[in-house]
Scaffold this active site. Structure first.
Site, PDB file in Angstrom:
ATOM      1  N   SER A 199       1.262  37.007 -63.456  1.00 30.94           N
ATOM      2  CA  SER A 199       2.772  36.855 -62.957  1.00 30.94           C
ATOM      3  C   SER A 199       3.429  36.542 -64.511  1.00 30.94           C
ATOM      4  CB  SER A 199       2.801  35.796 -61.992  1.00 30.94           C
ATOM      5  OG  SER A 199       4.057  35.218 -61.683  1.00 30.94           O
TER       6      SER A 199
ATOM      7  N   HIS B 195       3.004  41.286 -62.170  1.00 29.56           N
ATOM      8  CA  HIS B 195       3.899  40.701 -60.989  1.00 29.56           C
ATOM      9  C   HIS B 195       5.146  40.046 -61.622  1.00 29.56           C
ATOM     10  CE1 HIS B 195       3.740  39.003 -56.989  1.00 29.56           C
ATOM     11  NE2 HIS B 195       4.134  37.911 -57.642  1.00 29.56           N
TER      12      HIS B 195
ATOM     13  N   ASP C 250       8.405  37.898 -60.437  1.00 29.78           N
ATOM     14  CA  ASP C 250       8.803  36.982 -59.490  1.00 29.78           C
ATOM     15  C   ASP C 250      10.348  36.938 -59.572  1.00 29.78           C
ATOM     16  OD1 ASP C 250       6.361  35.987 -57.877  1.00 29.78           O
ATOM     17  OD2 ASP C 250       5.998  35.271 -59.982  1.00 29.78           O
TER      18      ASP C 250
ATOM     19  N   MET D 188      13.612  35.243 -58.062  1.00 29.01           N
ATOM     20  CA  MET D 188      13.897  34.147 -56.972  1.00 29.01           C
ATOM     21  C   MET D 188      15.495  33.854 -56.911  1.00 29.01           C
ATOM     22  SD  MET D 188      10.969  31.247 -57.909  1.00 29.01           S
ATOM     23  CE  MET D 188       9.320  31.810 -58.050  1.00 29.01           C
TER      24      MET D 188
ATOM     25  N   HIS E  92       8.151  41.135 -56.490  1.00 28.45           N
ATOM     26  CA  HIS E  92       7.964  39.979 -55.498  1.00 28.45           C
ATOM     27  C   HIS E  92       9.440  39.183 -55.367  1.00 28.45           C
ATOM     28  CE1 HIS E  92       6.202  36.001 -53.814  1.00 28.45           C
ATOM     29  NE2 HIS E  92       6.530  36.541 -52.945  1.00 28.45           N
TER      30      HIS E  92
ATOM     31  N   MET F 178      11.651  36.954 -53.744  1.00 28.26           N
ATOM     32  CA  MET F 178      11.802  35.792 -52.799  1.00 28.26           C
ATOM     33  C   MET F 178      13.390  35.508 -52.749  1.00 28.26           C
ATOM     34  SD  MET F 178       8.752  33.635 -54.715  1.00 28.26           S
ATOM     35  CE  MET F 178       8.785  34.745 -55.886  1.00 28.26           C
TER      36      MET F 178
ATOM     37  N   MET G 136       0.823  34.373 -49.182  1.00 27.18           N
ATOM     38  CA  MET G 136       1.041  33.405 -50.073  1.00 27.18           C
ATOM     39  C   MET G 136      -0.003  32.310 -49.909  1.00 27.18           C
ATOM     40  SD  MET G 136       3.744  34.432 -52.027  1.00 27.18           S
ATOM     41  CE  MET G 136       3.926  32.602 -52.853  1.00 27.18           C
TER      42      MET G 136
ATOM     43  N   ASP H 291      -1.293  35.371 -53.698  1.00 32.23           N
ATOM     44  CA  ASP H 291      -0.504  34.909 -54.683  1.00 32.23           C
ATOM     45  C   ASP H 291      -0.228  33.468 -54.484  1.00 32.23           C
ATOM     46  OD1 ASP H 291       1.584  34.510 -56.540  1.00 32.23           O
ATOM     47  OD2 ASP H 291       3.175  35.664 -55.624  1.00 32.23           O
TER      48      ASP H 291
HETATM   49  C1  DX5 Z   1       5.228  31.450 -56.711  1.00 36.87           C
HETATM   50  C2  DX5 Z   1       5.166  32.727 -57.303  1.00 36.87           C
HETATM   51  C3  DX5 Z   1       3.814  33.290 -57.816  1.00 36.87           C
HETATM   52  C4  DX5 Z   1       3.460  32.391 -59.053  1.00 36.87           C
HETATM   53  C5  DX5 Z   1       1.983  32.134 -59.286  1.00 36.87           C
HETATM   54  O1  DX5 Z   1       6.192  31.458 -55.957  1.00 36.87           O
HETATM   55  O2  DX5 Z   1       5.101  33.839 -56.112  1.00 36.87           O
HETATM   56  O3  DX5 Z   1       3.684  34.660 -58.205  1.00 36.87           O
HETATM   57  O4  DX5 Z   1       3.794  33.001 -60.373  1.00 36.87           O
HETATM   58  O5  DX5 Z   1       1.769  31.114 -60.246  1.00 36.87           O
HETATM   59  P1  DX5 Z   1       0.214  30.646 -60.333  1.00 36.87           P
HETATM   60  O6  DX5 Z   1      -0.867  31.610 -60.456  1.00 36.87           O
HETATM   61  O7  DX5 Z   1       0.190  29.705 -61.538  1.00 36.87           O
HETATM   62  O8  DX5 Z   1       0.050  29.709 -58.921  1.00 36.87           O
HETATM   63 ZN    ZN Z   2       4.706  35.857 -56.721  1.00 39.26          ZN
END
Ligand code: DX5
Ligand code: ZN
Length: 218
Positions: free
Chosen positions: A5, A28, A30, A32, A61, A63, A132, A170
């Site tokens: 990620s 990955h 993310d 947000m 991903h 969010m 998740m 994840d």
């Molecule tokens: C959290 C993200 C993850 C995050 C995971 O909301 O969706 O992808 O980067 O990080 P780790 O592996 O550090 O838990």
């Molecule tokens: Zn993620």
């Protein structure tokens, strides 16, 4: 398969950070929006810039609220997989159709407290299921092992041919947690801090791949 990620990478050096994970399967990404989750990261322009230099396909991903509006853009930009949150979709099947029509695999993510059963009817329209194992929003949180029951259920439905899905997990995946996730039937492991927090991300990826493969055989 491992998807590091980028959330745990150095945002001032994104090109160099992607070059450190050439042995990974997906990268990955993310997204947000500070509404669906209480954090804000990056969006489509940054994804396009990363996509142009990434040695591996992007796994986006989202969010975010209103994923129907934004998800197809990530697919058009060349993402391999675009995952939206079930909790944010009025009509998950319609979003999946739009993502696939734009050329990507379509993923459905469920938060730790969201039952898999609520979405079994829409999963035939998806290519990946993202379970998740932390509350979405931040990297570096602790793994919630209870979600492995959902992984086992999904694994069983895939193994019996009722669904065709890549089962992805994840949150909180590291050397201490990856084996139990692998045993439960995960195909794709997202790892942020465990990869980018390591001295050498490439070594960390190889070690996680080896651990997962050994746990699956055992
Ligand atoms: C959290 C993200 C993850 C995050 C995971 O909301 O969706 O992808 O980067 O990080 P780790 O592996 O550090 O838990
Ligand atoms: Zn993620």
């Amino acid at each position: 398969m491992i998807a590091p990620s980028l959330l745990s990478a150095d945002f001032a050096r994104l090109a160099e950070e992607t070059a450190r994970i050439t042995g990974a399967d997906w990268l990955h990404f993310d997204v947000m929006d500070a509404h669906f989750v209480p954090n804000l990261t990056f969006g489509l322009p940054v994804m396009q810039a990363v996509q142009a230099v990434s040695p591996v396909p992007l796994d986006c991903h989202l969010m975010i609220e209103n994923p129907e509006r934004w998800a197809p853009g990530y697919a058009e930009a060349g993402a391999r997989n675009v995952t939206v949150h079930a909790e944010a979709c009025a009509d998950p099947r319609a979003v999946a159709r739009d993502i696939r029509a734009a050329g990507a695999l379509a993923g459905l993510a469920i938060k730790p407290g969201t039952p898999l059963e609520d979405y079994l009817d829409v999963l035939p329209d998806f290519d990946t299921l993202l379970v998740m194992s932390v509350e979405p929003g931040f990297g570096g949180q602790s793994f919630i092992a209870d979600v492995l029951a959902k992984v086992r259920t999904a694994r069983r439905l895939v193994d019996t041919g009722e669904l065709t899905l890549i089962v992805e997990i994840d949150g909180g995946i590291n050397a201490d947690t990856i084996e139990q996730a692998a045993e439960a039937g995960v195909d794709m492991f997202v790892a942020g801090s465990a990869v980018y927090g390591a001295d050498d991300p490439a070594t960390a990826i190889a070690a996680l791949q080896e651990q997962a493969a050994a746990a699956m055989q055992g």
